[in-house]
Scaffold this motif. Structure first.
Motif, PDB file in Angstrom:
ATOM      1  N   GLN A 134      24.411  23.896 -68.980  1.00  0.00           N
ATOM      2  CA  GLN A 134      23.632  22.688 -69.176  1.00  0.00           C
ATOM      3  C   GLN A 134      23.034  22.280 -67.831  1.00  0.00           C
ATOM      4  O   GLN A 134      23.745  22.243 -66.823  1.00  0.00           O
ATOM      5  N   PRO A 135      21.737  21.972 -67.782  1.00  0.00           N
ATOM      6  CA  PRO A 135      21.138  21.545 -66.510  1.00  0.00           C
ATOM      7  C   PRO A 135      21.839  20.299 -65.974  1.00  0.00           C
ATOM      8  O   PRO A 135      22.235  19.422 -66.734  1.00  0.00           O
ATOM      9  N   GLN A 136      22.006  20.266 -64.666  1.00  0.00           N
ATOM     10  CA  GLN A 136      22.694  19.147 -64.014  1.00  0.00           C
ATOM     11  C   GLN A 136      21.668  18.312 -63.257  1.00  0.00           C
ATOM     12  O   GLN A 136      21.133  18.751 -62.242  1.00  0.00           O
ATOM     13  N   PRO A 137      21.380  17.105 -63.720  1.00  0.00           N
ATOM     14  CA  PRO A 137      20.343  16.288 -63.074  1.00  0.00           C
ATOM     15  C   PRO A 137      20.804  15.769 -61.716  1.00  0.00           C
ATOM     16  O   PRO A 137      21.993  15.644 -61.435  1.00  0.00           O
ATOM     17  N   GLY A 138      19.812  15.451 -60.880  1.00  0.00           N
ATOM     18  CA  GLY A 138      20.118  14.873 -59.577  1.00  0.00           C
ATOM     19  C   GLY A 138      20.638  15.892 -58.594  1.00  0.00           C
ATOM     20  O   GLY A 138      20.625  17.112 -58.824  1.00  0.00           O
ATOM     21  N   GLY A 139      21.126  15.405 -57.470  1.00  0.00           N
ATOM     22  CA  GLY A 139      21.643  16.297 -56.443  1.00  0.00           C
ATOM     23  C   GLY A 139      20.542  16.816 -55.533  1.00  0.00           C
ATOM     24  O   GLY A 139      19.354  16.653 -55.806  1.00  0.00           O
ATOM     25  N   SER A 140      20.928  17.449 -54.455  1.00  0.00           N
ATOM     26  CA  SER A 140      19.973  17.962 -53.475  1.00  0.00           C
ATOM     27  C   SER A 140      19.993  19.487 -53.480  1.00  0.00           C
ATOM     28  O   SER A 140      20.934  20.114 -53.961  1.00  0.00           O
ATOM     29  N   TRP A 141      18.939  20.068 -52.890  1.00  0.00           N
ATOM     30  CA  TRP A 141      18.817  21.518 -52.814  1.00  0.00           C
ATOM     31  C   TRP A 141      18.866  21.959 -51.359  1.00  0.00           C
ATOM     32  O   TRP A 141      18.342  21.290 -50.475  1.00  0.00           O
TER      33      TRP A 141
END
Length: 299
Positions: A134-141
């Protein structure tokens, strides 16, 4: 299959003449041709995998894409592929269908695992594990910087060595960055821009299948640069296994830079690694592939 009737010859011509113009009509891959499978009953799917460099052998990218499509059909729509690991066990014929059967390994709260087998003539020819999440919203790359190479505009067509009716030529655009190779370097680096000829529907799963489809064409053959591409006489090259990680969604009807690295060759094998980048500098996928490489011994 999605999409309607289009003049594909017109579409191909417009795309090849105007590199910076986005495709406007559905082409072969936009319709799902070469990468999608059809239900065959008992939870299995069937598809024909067209030939690659050798007319009698199926193209590995078509096999990967169709196996991935079969796996995707067995998971909930809110889960997207993030990795696959495949072994090519036998050569496949483009003349006969391949039966792909996905099996449920696990369905967790966030991740799902599938095992796909590809069988032709009663013999298992592909074994592939595919993981979805499931895609995980938010966070940084965090990622490295994109390779500093010219954009696709004005680069030469890298498919000129292929027959003009070959599916890779008719369904994908391939622009090679001029190769700068140090003959004394142990690693060979090659860069090319790729995209579909024709627009794609807004289906992330289909874009993932097409990415798996196109990545097999130039990756392992990067090793052949040392011997003279496109295919030196007497040299045998065939995929053994293939691993791929999908970091974030990407549109394959927009230009993607494919950075290919031939890392090592020996013991009748060669290992290659690659990354896909958007024009905006986002790293969207990573690939690793090992291939059989037989080079005649000089007399």
């Amino acid at each position: 299959m999605s999409g309607g009737m289009v003049d594909e010859a017109t579409t191909r011509g417009a795309s090849r003449e105007t590199d910076d113009a986005p495709p406007v009509a559905l082409g072969e891959l936009g319709k799902g041709r070469h990468v999608r499978v059809e239900a065959a009953g008992d939870g299995a799917y069937e598809g024909y995998c067209h030939s690659g460099r050798a007319a009698a052998r199926s193209y590995g990218g078509a096999v990967l894409a169709q196996a991935l499509d079969a796996a995707q059909r067995s998971v909930d729509a809110d889960r997207v592929v993030h990795s696959l690991h495949a072994y090519f066990l036998r050569a496949l014929s483009p003349e006969r269908p391949v039966r792909f059967t996905p099996e449920v390994v696990r369905d967790g709260r966030s991740y799902s695992m599938r095992q796909v087998t590809g069988v032709q003539d009663g013999k298992e020819s592909l074994a592939m594990s595919v993981s979805f999440k499931q895609p995980q919203p938010g966070g940084s790359w965090r990622q490295p910087g994109m390779p500093d190479v010219p954009g696709p505009d004005g680069l030469r067509d890298g498919w000129t060595h292929r027959p003009h009716d070959h599916p890779l030529y008719t369904s994908t655009a391939y622009r090679e960055v001029p190769l700068e190779r140090d003959p004394d370097a142990g690693r060979i680096d090659r860069y090319a821009w790729m995209r579909t000829v024709g627009a794609m529907p807004d289906e992330p799963g289909l874009h993932a299948c097409v990415l798996a489809y196109i990545c097999d064409a130039p990756l392992a053959p990067t090793a052949l640069v040392a011997y003279g591409e496109p295919r030196p006489r007497g040299i045998a090259l065939a995929s053994l296994d293939h691993a791929m990680w999908f970091h974030r969604p990407a549109r394959v009807d927009e230009w993607l830079l494919f950075a290919c690295h031939s890392v090592v060759a020996g013991d009748g094998r060669t290992l290659a690694q690659g990354e896909f980048w958007t024009r905006e500098g986002e790293l969207v996928a990573s690939v690793t592939q090992e291939a059989l490489l037989h080079v005649p011994t000089p007399r």
